[in-house]
Design a protein around this motif. Sequence first.
Motif, PDB file in Angstrom:
ATOM      1  N   GLU A 432       5.002   9.008  -6.700  1.00  0.00           N
ATOM      2  CA  GLU A 432       4.525   9.558  -5.421  1.00  0.00           C
ATOM      3  C   GLU A 432       3.928   8.466  -4.534  1.00  0.00           C
ATOM      4  O   GLU A 432       4.121   8.464  -3.317  1.00  0.00           O
ATOM      5  N   ALA A 433       3.242   7.510  -5.154  1.00  0.00           N
ATOM      6  CA  ALA A 433       2.608   6.446  -4.361  1.00  0.00           C
ATOM      7  C   ALA A 433       3.651   5.567  -3.679  1.00  0.00           C
ATOM      8  O   ALA A 433       3.555   5.286  -2.480  1.00  0.00           O
ATOM      9  N   ALA A 436       5.599   7.603  -0.955  1.00  0.00           N
ATOM     10  CA  ALA A 436       4.827   7.790   0.281  1.00  0.00           C
ATOM     11  C   ALA A 436       4.617   6.452   0.984  1.00  0.00           C
ATOM     12  O   ALA A 436       4.801   6.329   2.203  1.00  0.00           O
ATOM     13  N   VAL A 726       4.471  -7.730  -0.966  1.00  0.00           N
ATOM     14  CA  VAL A 726       4.286  -6.830  -2.098  1.00  0.00           C
ATOM     15  C   VAL A 726       3.088  -5.920  -1.831  1.00  0.00           C
ATOM     16  O   VAL A 726       1.988  -6.402  -1.552  1.00  0.00           O
ATOM     17  N   THR A 727       3.317  -4.619  -1.869  1.00  0.00           N
ATOM     18  CA  THR A 727       2.215  -3.653  -1.774  1.00  0.00           C
ATOM     19  C   THR A 727       2.034  -3.037  -3.159  1.00  0.00           C
ATOM     20  O   THR A 727       2.941  -2.373  -3.661  1.00  0.00           O
ATOM     21  N   SER A 728       0.890  -3.319  -3.771  1.00  0.00           N
ATOM     22  CA  SER A 728       0.675  -2.858  -5.145  1.00  0.00           C
ATOM     23  C   SER A 728      -0.334  -1.721  -5.184  1.00  0.00           C
ATOM     24  O   SER A 728      -1.354  -1.777  -4.501  1.00  0.00           O
ATOM     25  N   TYR A 729      -0.036  -0.725  -5.987  1.00  0.00           N
ATOM     26  CA  TYR A 729      -0.974   0.380  -6.208  1.00  0.00           C
ATOM     27  C   TYR A 729      -1.386   0.370  -7.674  1.00  0.00           C
ATOM     28  O   TYR A 729      -0.521   0.390  -8.554  1.00  0.00           O
ATOM     29  N   ILE A 730      -2.680   0.326  -7.918  1.00  0.00           N
ATOM     30  CA  ILE A 730      -3.161   0.446  -9.294  1.00  0.00           C
ATOM     31  C   ILE A 730      -3.425   1.922  -9.564  1.00  0.00           C
ATOM     32  O   ILE A 730      -4.237   2.549  -8.895  1.00  0.00           O
ATOM     33  N   ILE A 731      -2.679   2.485 -10.513  1.00  0.00           N
ATOM     34  CA  ILE A 731      -2.851   3.894 -10.888  1.00  0.00           C
ATOM     35  C   ILE A 731      -3.586   3.908 -12.233  1.00  0.00           C
ATOM     36  O   ILE A 731      -3.242   3.145 -13.136  1.00  0.00           O
TER      37      ILE A 731
END
Lengths: 848, 185
Positions: A432-433, A436, A726-731
């Motif tokens: 989802e991250a 979106a 780079v766009t990083s999301y920490i989940i």
Amino acid sequence: MAERSEKQDGAAAKPEAAREIAVARNIVGTPYRRVDGRAKVTGQTRFADDLSFPRMVHMRLVRSIVPHARIVSIDTSKAAAMPGVLAFLVGKDMPNTFGILPVSQDEHALCIDKVRFVGDPVVAIAALTDDQAYEASLAVRVEYESLETIATVEEAIATSEPRIHDYSDEGNIHKKVSMQFGELEEGFAEADEIFEDVLLFEGNTHLPMEQHATVAVPEDDGRITVWSSTQTPHYLHRSLAKVLELPASRIRVIACPNGGGFGGKSDPFNHEIAAAKMALRLGRPVKICLTREEVFYCHRGRHPVLMKLRTGFKRDGRMTAQHLQTALDGGAYGSYGVASTYYTGALQTVTYELPRYRFDSVRCFTNKPPCGPKRGHGTPQPRFGLEVHLDKVAVKLGIDPADIRLNNLVQPNTITANWLKVGSIGLKKCIEAVVAGSGWRERRGKLPHGRGLGLACGSYLSGAGLPIYWNHMPQSGVQLKLDRSGCVAAFCGQTEIGQGSDSVLAGIVAEVLGIELLDIRLCVADTDLTPVDLGSYSSRVTLMMGNAALQAAQRARELVARAVSEQLKVPQDRLVFAERRVFDSEDPSKGLSWPEACVCAESRFGTLGTTGSYIPPRSPGRYRGAGVGPSPAYSYSATVVEVEVDPETGLYRVEHVWMAHDVGKAINPVLVMGQIEGSVYMGLGEALMEEQVFRRLPKNRSNALVHKHPSMLEYKSPTFLEMPKVTSYIIEDPDPNGPFGAKEVGQGPLLPMMPAIANAIFDAVGVRVDQIPVHPHLVAKALEEKARGKEPRVGPRAFPSIDFGTPLRVPTPAEGGDGQAVNQDEAKVRTGTGTMTEREEALRGTKR
Amino acid sequence: MSSPVPPGTSVATLRVNGEERTVAFPTHHTLLEVLREELGLTGTKHGCELGECGTCTVLVDGKPVLSCLVLAVEAEGHAVETVEGLQQGNQLHPLQSAFADLGAAQCGYCTPGILMASKALLAENPAASREQIAVALSGNLCRCTGYQKILEAVEWAGRTLCGENAPPARECSFGAPLPEEVQRG
């Protein structure tokens, strides 16, 4: 600028609100400067080749220039007369075999009868200077009698003689595996449609910036110390004892900080053992540092894998059954290959629900440098296959590729068809991250021709569930020593390879004791002084060492709390450890400073020390082969990449990567970011350009099989200029098995990169390149096919015909299975002899 | 009386990090080898010894140079700077602090070379853009970081050298904020 000793100020600083809660986390979850950061920016970190000792001499190896031959004679007489030359070693000086896996002890420190690839070492030479050793190495004459050379999986399957090794499951097939979980044909019968794909993942190598180096030092008491750039000092220790025929207690291995590993320094190596032998012979320190060319020959990198997937789908995109076949080109030795073989099938089940599954695989011996574990170990290849396969199926079924994944997700706390116990799964949130963040729903398929988006997911182990050799002992141990100074010394066999394991160890201990990182002194990766940790591989360190550290620190805290409680007359459960103090939560002014608390405890109990250890939970799988795949926790990743393709030339550029990774809990978020970005980079390199490939010299020039480009210039890898945004999301979906809920991050985010890029190219220009690397000329070729009205695809056509016999049949949990095979005895597939099998049987026998 | 220098050997006075040392070494040895072996300055690393990876970068008269491609005898009479000369006393250079804090040094092996190349860039242009930094460092390979943290660290150090107190955005350390619709879900 004011220097920050550990925690960052500015944006990354700890929020003030957290300070007010005395029990709040002090370090874990906060970005802090890595404990080895200062040494690394000042040039003070001592890598193996930075060491030197009085009377130290230098060693070089003479390596084979032919790919497969019998050694007829070795003439060192001319070299022996050259200035500075001190000694030679040949194969018969070290006759015992070694190898990382007990099941494939197939290496000699120096070849004895036969060489198996260009680069196989034959002679070791010691001289006063490195120049002299090099000059002498050129003067050694080795006479060979050439044997037929096997270059590919297809050749290995077709050529049973000559055998590269005299052991194997069959001819030059090193390992053959066939396993079936559940009633496969029922699954295919339930499917509305069945899809097939054949794909190829070319081999590539780790290319650590540091060349492997070893210094072996005979000690004044007759023992020997081996300093080396190794990720696995414990396993090296065992190999040295075996080959040198010395009690392990007389050998000390110290792993220097590694200048990059990525799996490439996980095997015990010829040069390490030969250096130790040479040092014992000469009675003086011996150093060897490999040249960059030799590093390419050490290899142990990504196996080339040809694979075929056949999957049944319902019209809504749910999978009913899958049959995966893989063929691995193993190179000349076993290395981790038996494990790699199983890994090309083991993790297919942990992301998307797969009710029935069959996996067949072969690993072949070829006359090339041995393949082994590279970041992702055996799983990036089938992950590429699965994620491209799913993308194609989604398009054919008219389902959004994000939805086909979301609709198939494995649920948390389930047991998969192949009996892997999965705990926390943050994959839904990861998908989802990136969906979106990238604007996937609005933009996919709608960008101008030449521009496209691709999506893929992945999962990886937080440590292999079983050790390399069967035993009941801890896989990681931590020892703490506390004293009146307030200094806490932490001892652990873990190895810092750049991933930040030192910082995790110090961070967890400091967190539990409420002290600062500078109060912790580390002693790591030293087989004399530190409790065993199996090494930096399989993304095991944060979880396993972290749990051992947590236990040791909690025990230390308990000791200190008991003593302080008595002295202050405050109940133990009211004591808080924070900000270098131990105090009463009801009256924070009542307390002791950390050093005072240590004095109090040392007075009460005498010398203070605690230990902690970690053994992973037992996996429910009980069948042969069930040892590969289990892990205490699985990490999850999802990515979307955006590419710009030139439809004329096939040249393309990755413009933007959105990567979300479920790390359970980020112990140190800034280092988690570094691992995500580093994985994105390495995956990008594999997709775009990196390949370890070979060519034959003309017949009149020996017909040798040689590395196409054993240099950093020609082995292409991405520079600053190729890196996209780079766009990083920490989940964070905490797993109960991880320390503070933490799972791995070092390898997982690499996995989805390669398929996401291939999928993005399809979105951009409507062609499929079903092989890695996705070279621009292959894109151009596929575009030509498309223009001619042919299938717009480049890639392998067929999987070789191999008789896998009767598979091992294991009923799934849904079918009421108990984790065991129902036809263990009649299964015709040979699973080899030795420990990979034996230890599982032994485990069953002793633990049932 | 000392004996004459044997053939194939050179004696040279090298000025490294502002300090002069006279050393004897094989004439064919590179600046890289003499720094590491004769001068004991092992902060300068090697990755290929063929001029391909940038790991051995040092500054000669302020310019980045691959020390594996320069003979030590050629460096006589020039000012050589290595990573050991970057800090002032016990105080880290802004590049060093930024690299340490952001984890721009992971294994740390390529770090000395990248620090020196960055120092030369920022000395010329402390306000270098991200693109200019990437170009200036494109001859230095790093296998750990994916280059992101290095770019952020060089930018941060540049701002510090310009007198700004502007640490990197929160996103550099914590990752991007989750898109709103995801948080709600």
